[in-house]
Design a protein around this motif. Structure first.
Motif, PDB file in Angstrom:
ATOM      1  N   UNK A  20       0.855  -1.189   0.000  1.00 21.71           N
ATOM      2  CA  UNK A  20       0.000   0.000   0.000  1.00 21.71           C
ATOM      3  C   UNK A  20       0.886   1.232   0.000  1.00 21.71           C
ATOM      4  N   UNK A  21       0.561   2.177  -0.884  1.00 15.43           N
ATOM      5  CA  UNK A  21       1.242   3.467  -0.909  1.00 15.43           C
ATOM      6  C   UNK A  21       0.190   4.572  -0.851  1.00 15.43           C
ATOM      7  N   UNK A  22       0.487   5.615  -0.082  1.00 17.14           N
ATOM      8  CA  UNK A  22      -0.393   6.785  -0.016  1.00 17.14           C
ATOM      9  C   UNK A  22       0.068   7.776  -1.078  1.00 17.14           C
ATOM     10  N   UNK A  23      -0.865   8.197  -1.926  1.00 19.88           N
ATOM     11  CA  UNK A  23      -0.581   9.189  -2.970  1.00 19.88           C
ATOM     12  C   UNK A  23      -1.447  10.407  -2.697  1.00 19.88           C
ATOM     13  N   UNK A  24      -1.066  11.188  -1.718  1.00 16.31           N
ATOM     14  CA  UNK A  24      -1.897  12.333  -1.338  1.00 16.31           C
ATOM     15  C   UNK A  24      -3.191  11.838  -0.739  1.00 16.31           C
ATOM     16  N   UNK A  25      -4.316  12.117  -1.413  1.00 18.81           N
ATOM     17  CA  UNK A  25      -5.619  11.667  -0.922  1.00 18.81           C
ATOM     18  C   UNK A  25      -6.024  10.326  -1.513  1.00 18.81           C
ATOM     19  N   UNK A  26      -5.219   9.792  -2.414  1.00 19.59           N
ATOM     20  CA  UNK A  26      -5.525   8.503  -3.057  1.00 19.59           C
ATOM     21  C   UNK A  26      -4.621   7.411  -2.494  1.00 19.59           C
ATOM     22  N   UNK A  27      -4.969   6.175  -2.834  1.00 13.69           N
ATOM     23  CA  UNK A  27      -4.195   5.018  -2.409  1.00 13.69           C
ATOM     24  C   UNK A  27      -3.784   4.217  -3.639  1.00 13.69           C
ATOM     25  N   UNK A  28      -2.569   3.697  -3.603  1.00 17.01           N
ATOM     26  CA  UNK A  28      -2.083   2.799  -4.651  1.00 17.01           C
ATOM     27  C   UNK A  28      -1.840   1.447  -3.997  1.00 17.01           C
ATOM     28  N   UNK A  29      -2.452   0.403  -4.552  1.00 20.85           N
ATOM     29  CA  UNK A  29      -2.205  -0.952  -4.079  1.00 20.85           C
ATOM     30  C   UNK A  29      -1.494  -1.708  -5.198  1.00 20.85           C
ATOM     31  N   UNK A  30      -0.394  -2.341  -4.841  1.00 21.28           N
ATOM     32  CA  UNK A  30       0.472  -3.007  -5.809  1.00 21.28           C
ATOM     33  C   UNK A  30       0.736  -4.423  -5.325  1.00 21.28           C
ATOM     34  N   UNK A  48       2.964  -7.639 -10.419  1.00 18.20           N
ATOM     35  CA  UNK A  48       1.899  -8.397 -11.072  1.00 18.20           C
ATOM     36  C   UNK A  48       0.581  -7.637 -11.137  1.00 18.20           C
ATOM     37  N   UNK A  49       0.458  -6.556 -10.386  1.00 16.44           N
ATOM     38  CA  UNK A  49      -0.778  -5.783 -10.426  1.00 16.44           C
ATOM     39  C   UNK A  49      -0.619  -4.429  -9.783  1.00 16.44           C
ATOM     40  N   UNK A  50      -1.459  -3.470 -10.217  1.00 15.93           N
ATOM     41  CA  UNK A  50      -1.417  -2.113  -9.671  1.00 15.93           C
ATOM     42  C   UNK A  50      -2.797  -1.489  -9.851  1.00 15.93           C
ATOM     43  N   UNK A  51      -3.318  -0.917  -8.777  1.00 20.45           N
ATOM     44  CA  UNK A  51      -4.603  -0.231  -8.815  1.00 20.45           C
ATOM     45  C   UNK A  51      -4.484   1.085  -8.045  1.00 20.45           C
ATOM     46  N   UNK A  52      -5.162   2.120  -8.533  1.00 19.77           N
ATOM     47  CA  UNK A  52      -5.252   3.399  -7.830  1.00 19.77           C
ATOM     48  C   UNK A  52      -6.682   3.526  -7.312  1.00 19.77           C
ATOM     49  N   UNK A  53      -6.816   3.847  -6.025  1.00 15.61           N
ATOM     50  CA  UNK A  53      -8.139   3.954  -5.398  1.00 15.61           C
ATOM     51  C   UNK A  53      -8.336   5.356  -4.840  1.00 15.61           C
ATOM     52  N   UNK A  54      -9.566   5.855  -4.963  1.00 11.60           N
ATOM     53  CA  UNK A  54      -9.894   7.188  -4.459  1.00 11.60           C
ATOM     54  C   UNK A  54     -10.097   7.220  -2.953  1.00 11.60           C
ATOM     55  N   UNK A  55     -10.472   6.075  -2.362  1.00 11.72           N
ATOM     56  CA  UNK A  55     -10.712   6.044  -0.920  1.00 11.72           C
ATOM     57  C   UNK A  55     -10.418   4.649  -0.377  1.00 11.72           C
ATOM     58  N   UNK A  56     -10.572   4.485   0.927  1.00  6.41           N
ATOM     59  CA  UNK A  56     -10.252   3.217   1.575  1.00  6.41           C
ATOM     60  C   UNK A  56     -11.126   2.075   1.067  1.00  6.41           C
ATOM     61  N   UNK A  57     -12.419   2.333   0.855  1.00 10.98           N
ATOM     62  CA  UNK A  57     -13.325   1.281   0.376  1.00 10.98           C
ATOM     63  C   UNK A  57     -12.897   0.774  -0.997  1.00 10.98           C
ATOM     64  N   UNK A  58     -12.532   1.693  -1.889  1.00 13.47           N
ATOM     65  CA  UNK A  58     -12.061   1.286  -3.221  1.00 13.47           C
ATOM     66  C   UNK A  58     -10.752   0.501  -3.115  1.00 13.47           C
ATOM     67  N   UNK A  59      -9.891   0.894  -2.195  1.00 11.77           N
ATOM     68  CA  UNK A  59      -8.619   0.188  -2.010  1.00 11.77           C
ATOM     69  C   UNK A  59      -8.864  -1.241  -1.540  1.00 11.77           C
ATOM     70  N   UNK A  60      -9.837  -1.420  -0.653  1.00  9.23           N
ATOM     71  CA  UNK A  60     -10.166  -2.764  -0.164  1.00  9.23           C
ATOM     72  C   UNK A  60     -10.756  -3.600  -1.293  1.00  9.23           C
ATOM     73  N   UNK A  61     -11.614  -3.002  -2.126  1.00  7.87           N
ATOM     74  CA  UNK A  61     -12.159  -3.715  -3.288  1.00  7.87           C
ATOM     75  C   UNK A  61     -11.042  -4.114  -4.253  1.00  7.87           C
ATOM     76  N   UNK A  62     -10.102  -3.211  -4.485  1.00  9.69           N
ATOM     77  CA  UNK A  62      -8.968  -3.506  -5.362  1.00  9.69           C
ATOM     78  C   UNK A  62      -8.128  -4.631  -4.773  1.00  9.69           C
TER      79      UNK A  62
END
Length: 108
Positions: A20-30, A48-62
């Motif tokens: 998990x990386x914090x990108x300002x107000x967004x989250x990157x899960x790799x 093997x994968x990378x997703x950018x999420x706008x909030x914690x819920x999206x990060x958990x879904x990713x």
């Protein structure tokens, strides 16, 4: 850029890690695949994968989607007897968010 290793799934020589990386107000899960070659003592690592999420819920879904992809990749690599440390990607990521929220509240 601050990054946190959240969880891993696989076995002692072949595993996929969620980061998990914090990108300002967004989250990157790799996710990264690590293969250890005991004969050479070398580690091979590839993303093997990378997703950018706008909030914690999206990060958990990713993280849920990335765990399914990780299991599929491990199956292709014949890693069928595997473990999750400390738990599944989405469950552990949710705990990370809960801990960070409780620390932020305590700091106020």
């Amino acid at each position: 850029m601050l990054s946190i290793t959240v969880s891993s799934v696989g076995n002692e020589n072949t595993y996929i890690t969620l980061i998990l990386r914090h990108l300002g107000t967004k989250f990157e899960v790799v996710t990264e695949l690590t293969i250890y070659c005991p004969h050479t003592g070398r580690y091979e690592v590839e993303e093997t994968g990378r997703e950018i999420a706008d909030d914690e819920d999206e990060a958990i879904e990713a993280a849920t989607d990335l765990e399914w992809a990780a299991k599929s990749k491990l199956k292709v690599l014949d890693v069928t007897d595997s473990w999750k440390e400390p738990g599944g990607f989405p469950e552990t990521l949710e705990r990370v968010f809960q801990i960070s929220t409780s620390h932020a509240i305590a700091a106020e």
